[in-house]
Design an enzyme around this catalytic site. Sequence first.
Site, PDB file in Angstrom:
ATOM      1  N   GLY A 123       0.846  -1.206   0.000  1.00 51.19           N
ATOM      2  CA  GLY A 123       0.000   0.000   0.000  1.00 51.19           C
ATOM      3  C   GLY A 123       0.876   1.248   0.000  1.00 51.19           C
ATOM      4  N   GLY A 168      -0.114   5.051  -1.149  1.00 47.49           N
ATOM      5  CA  GLY A 168      -1.164   5.791  -0.456  1.00 47.49           C
ATOM      6  C   GLY A 168      -0.643   6.971   0.352  1.00 47.49           C
ATOM      7  N   ASP A 210       2.326  -1.883  -4.334  1.00 48.29           N
ATOM      8  CA  ASP A 210       0.939  -1.415  -4.344  1.00 48.29           C
ATOM      9  C   ASP A 210       0.260  -2.056  -5.548  1.00 48.29           C
ATOM     10  OD1 ASP A 210      -0.384   1.346  -2.836  1.00 48.29           O
ATOM     11  OD2 ASP A 210      -1.486   0.505  -4.536  1.00 48.29           O
ATOM     12  N   ARG A 232      -1.403  -0.308  -7.543  1.00 45.16           N
ATOM     13  CA  ARG A 232      -1.306   0.722  -8.588  1.00 45.16           C
ATOM     14  C   ARG A 232       0.094   1.335  -8.564  1.00 45.16           C
ATOM     15  NH1 ARG A 232      -2.995   6.305  -5.890  1.00 45.16           N
ATOM     16  NH2 ARG A 232      -3.169   5.637  -3.742  1.00 45.16           N
ATOM     17  N   ASP A 271      -1.201  -7.195  -5.683  1.00 40.70           N
ATOM     18  CA  ASP A 271      -2.557  -7.170  -5.138  1.00 40.70           C
ATOM     19  C   ASP A 271      -2.503  -8.039  -3.887  1.00 40.70           C
ATOM     20  OD1 ASP A 271      -5.161  -7.564  -4.403  1.00 40.70           O
ATOM     21  OD2 ASP A 271      -5.885  -8.120  -6.404  1.00 40.70           O
ATOM     22  N   ILE A 272      -2.723  -7.442  -2.723  1.00 41.01           N
ATOM     23  CA  ILE A 272      -2.546  -8.162  -1.464  1.00 41.01           C
ATOM     24  C   ILE A 272      -3.501  -9.349  -1.324  1.00 41.01           C
ATOM     25  CG2 ILE A 272      -4.003  -6.528  -0.192  1.00 41.01           C
ATOM     26  CD1 ILE A 272      -0.997  -8.564   1.130  1.00 41.01           C
ATOM     27  N   TYR A 309     -15.730  -0.096   8.192  1.00 36.56           N
ATOM     28  CA  TYR A 309     -14.303   0.120   8.420  1.00 36.56           C
ATOM     29  C   TYR A 309     -13.943  -0.127   9.894  1.00 36.56           C
ATOM     30  CZ  TYR A 309      -9.991   3.013   8.602  1.00 36.56           C
ATOM     31  OH  TYR A 309      -8.722   3.495   8.792  1.00 36.56           O
ATOM     32  N   LYS A 328     -11.509  -2.942  11.537  1.00 29.28           N
ATOM     33  CA  LYS A 328     -10.327  -2.599  12.344  1.00 29.28           C
ATOM     34  C   LYS A 328     -10.393  -3.281  13.720  1.00 29.28           C
ATOM     35  CE  LYS A 328      -7.915   0.087   9.600  1.00 29.28           C
ATOM     36  NZ  LYS A 328      -6.643  -0.386   9.039  1.00 29.28           N
TER      37      LYS A 328
HETATM   38  P1  NAD Z   1      -4.681   5.137   1.284  1.00 32.04           P
HETATM   39  O1  NAD Z   1      -6.036   4.800   0.791  1.00 32.04           O
HETATM   40  O2  NAD Z   1      -4.132   6.472   0.997  1.00 32.04           O
HETATM   41  O3  NAD Z   1      -3.639   4.055   0.757  1.00 32.04           O
HETATM   42  C1  NAD Z   1      -3.949   2.688   0.698  1.00 32.04           C
HETATM   43  C2  NAD Z   1      -3.171   2.095  -0.448  1.00 32.04           C
HETATM   44  O4  NAD Z   1      -3.534   0.713  -0.544  1.00 32.04           O
HETATM   45  C3  NAD Z   1      -3.494   2.746  -1.810  1.00 32.04           C
HETATM   46  O5  NAD Z   1      -2.320   3.201  -2.423  1.00 32.04           O
HETATM   47  C4  NAD Z   1      -4.145   1.612  -2.610  1.00 32.04           C
HETATM   48  O6  NAD Z   1      -3.803   1.631  -3.977  1.00 32.04           O
HETATM   49  C5  NAD Z   1      -3.567   0.394  -1.916  1.00 32.04           C
HETATM   50  N1  NAD Z   1      -4.404  -0.788  -2.135  1.00 32.04           N
HETATM   51  C6  NAD Z   1      -5.752  -0.866  -2.193  1.00 32.04           C
HETATM   52  N2  NAD Z   1      -6.137  -2.105  -2.476  1.00 32.04           N
HETATM   53  C7  NAD Z   1      -5.006  -2.848  -2.596  1.00 32.04           C
HETATM   54  C8  NAD Z   1      -4.754  -4.201  -2.890  1.00 32.04           C
HETATM   55  N3  NAD Z   1      -5.750  -5.067  -3.132  1.00 32.04           N
HETATM   56  N4  NAD Z   1      -3.474  -4.628  -2.927  1.00 32.04           N
HETATM   57  C9  NAD Z   1      -2.458  -3.749  -2.703  1.00 32.04           C
HETATM   58  N5  NAD Z   1      -2.629  -2.446  -2.445  1.00 32.04           N
HETATM   59  C10 NAD Z   1      -3.901  -2.001  -2.383  1.00 32.04           C
HETATM   60  O7  NAD Z   1      -4.687   4.842   2.858  1.00 32.04           O
HETATM   61  P2  NAD Z   1      -3.712   5.455   3.966  1.00 32.04           P
HETATM   62  O8  NAD Z   1      -4.352   6.686   4.472  1.00 32.04           O
HETATM   63  O9  NAD Z   1      -2.322   5.489   3.486  1.00 32.04           O
HETATM   64  O10 NAD Z   1      -3.910   4.365   5.108  1.00 32.04           O
HETATM   65  C11 NAD Z   1      -2.999   3.301   5.319  1.00 32.04           C
HETATM   66  C12 NAD Z   1      -3.457   2.504   6.523  1.00 32.04           C
HETATM   67  O11 NAD Z   1      -3.565   3.386   7.662  1.00 32.04           O
HETATM   68  C13 NAD Z   1      -4.840   1.869   6.367  1.00 32.04           C
HETATM   69  O12 NAD Z   1      -4.862   0.643   7.060  1.00 32.04           O
HETATM   70  C14 NAD Z   1      -5.755   2.838   7.059  1.00 32.04           C
HETATM   71  O13 NAD Z   1      -6.914   2.220   7.532  1.00 32.04           O
HETATM   72  C15 NAD Z   1      -4.868   3.298   8.199  1.00 32.04           C
HETATM   73  N6  NAD Z   1      -5.297   4.594   8.741  1.00 32.04           N
HETATM   74  C16 NAD Z   1      -5.184   5.736   8.013  1.00 32.04           C
HETATM   75  C17 NAD Z   1      -5.610   6.946   8.550  1.00 32.04           C
HETATM   76  C18 NAD Z   1      -5.500   8.233   7.783  1.00 32.04           C
HETATM   77  O14 NAD Z   1      -5.995   9.277   8.266  1.00 32.04           O
HETATM   78  N7  NAD Z   1      -4.866   8.259   6.619  1.00 32.04           N
HETATM   79  C19 NAD Z   1      -6.148   6.983   9.851  1.00 32.04           C
HETATM   80  C20 NAD Z   1      -6.304   5.780  10.545  1.00 32.04           C
HETATM   81  C21 NAD Z   1      -5.838   4.583  10.006  1.00 32.04           C
HETATM   82  N1  SER Z   2      -8.694   8.868   8.612  1.00 26.61           N
HETATM   83  C1  SER Z   2      -9.360   7.615   8.628  1.00 26.61           C
HETATM   84  C2  SER Z   2     -10.691   7.707   7.962  1.00 26.61           C
HETATM   85  O1  SER Z   2     -11.258   8.775   8.011  1.00 26.61           O
HETATM   86  C3  SER Z   2      -9.529   7.150  10.055  1.00 26.61           C
HETATM   87  O2  SER Z   2      -9.169   5.835  10.137  1.00 26.61           O
HETATM   88  O3  SER Z   2     -11.151   6.734   7.439  1.00 26.61           O
END
Ligand code: NAD
Ligand code: SER
Length: 320
Positions: A11, A14, A37, A39, A55-56, A145, A149
């Site tokens: 990932g 992201g 990732d 993508r 693809d995970i 979601y 989690k």
């Molecule tokens: P994001 O959506 O920006 O990035 C996720 C990445 O996963 C993307 O680049 C996407 O292409 C990739 N992805 C999706 N499906 C996939 C697959 N099948 N195989 C491989 N890759 C795949 O999310 P993020 O904000 O970077 O979040 C990362 C982690 O942190 C997640 O577990 C999210 O729940 C957690 N999180 C994020 C936040 C936040 O505010 N950003 C807050 C709490 C928890």
């Molecule tokens: N920032 C995240 C969301 O809004 C919290 O896990 O989904």
Amino acid sequence: MSSKEVILVIGAAGQIGTDLVIELRKRYGDSQVVASDIRDASEEIMEGGPFVHLDIMDELKLNQIVKEFGVTQVYLLAAILSATAERNIELGWRLNMRSLSHVLDLGRFKKVKKIYWPSSIAVFGPTTPSINTPQLTITEPNTVYGISKLAGERWCEYYNSKFGVDVRSIRYPGLVGWTAPPGGGTTDYAVSIFHEAIKYSSYECFLSEETTLPMMYMPDAIKATLDIMEAPAEQVKIRSSYNVGGISFNPKQLTEEIKRHIPDFTISYKTDYRQQIADSWPASMDDSAARADWNWQHQYGLTEMVDEMMVNLKRIITVY
Ligand code: NAD
Ligand code: SER
């Protein structure tokens, strides 16, 4: 830090992955961090070290990559975030759970030594005490979601206690950064608002002005991630997931801070389905366990975060 570690980030394209890969490569060496990732990632990530498409859901390919590169640690960031998951229940549940079981099994069968998987403030729900939410409290999430989690946290603790898997986790609050766009969460407004303020001096917010949520500036989130991953195993006493606090603010307070930089900035409010998600989440977190166990400390307040966001985004956004 051991130069023998080989780290796989899943990932990596992201919001968090983009910043995390850059920091991991600084610490461990470019060739030691394999970004992946489904993508393409940014040019910096794809050309700054090894990058593979993965693809995970494809467990066979995951195992091949781990073997080919001699991976020792996995950071699993691939997920469907809160707002997107609410619109695609089946994908949110399937991807968020199966990705974790594939990675936890790498630990169970001793193919990797250490695993990082983030949880979220979304594990809490409307019945949770909202202010200074304790580490151990009522967790009755009412979003796809949040349910995924919470289940993930239980699986992490189970794999640690039953199979000795060294899995570590924190409950991120909403994250604000300028390097990469957010990926479909309820807290995304706190990033979009900066882009729109710089481009158009106005923003229509999908959360109401008084919606206070726990938030964190991305450098603090990266620091928390690496702090827990680099802590001695015995200091990581909680193997479900740790609360980590940073700052708490609402759209009105963020607007006031942005106005210091853009005095004519205006905000309007048009709430949508994300309001209900935000209303079910806490307003602030008690992170004393993380502070006691592995010395967690955040560095950025709201003012410092806004100042840095403005400087960096003004540099990279073209104003039409
Ligand atoms: P994001 O959506 O920006 O990035 C996720 C990445 O996963 C993307 O680049 C996407 O292409 C990739 N992805 C999706 N499906 C996939 C697959 N099948 N195989 C491989 N890759 C795949 O999310 P993020 O904000 O970077 O979040 C990362 C982690 O942190 C997640 O577990 C999210 O729940 C957690 N999180 C994020 C936040 C936040 O505010 N950003 C807050 C709490 C928890
Ligand atoms: N920032 C995240 C969301 O809004 C919290 O896990 O989904």
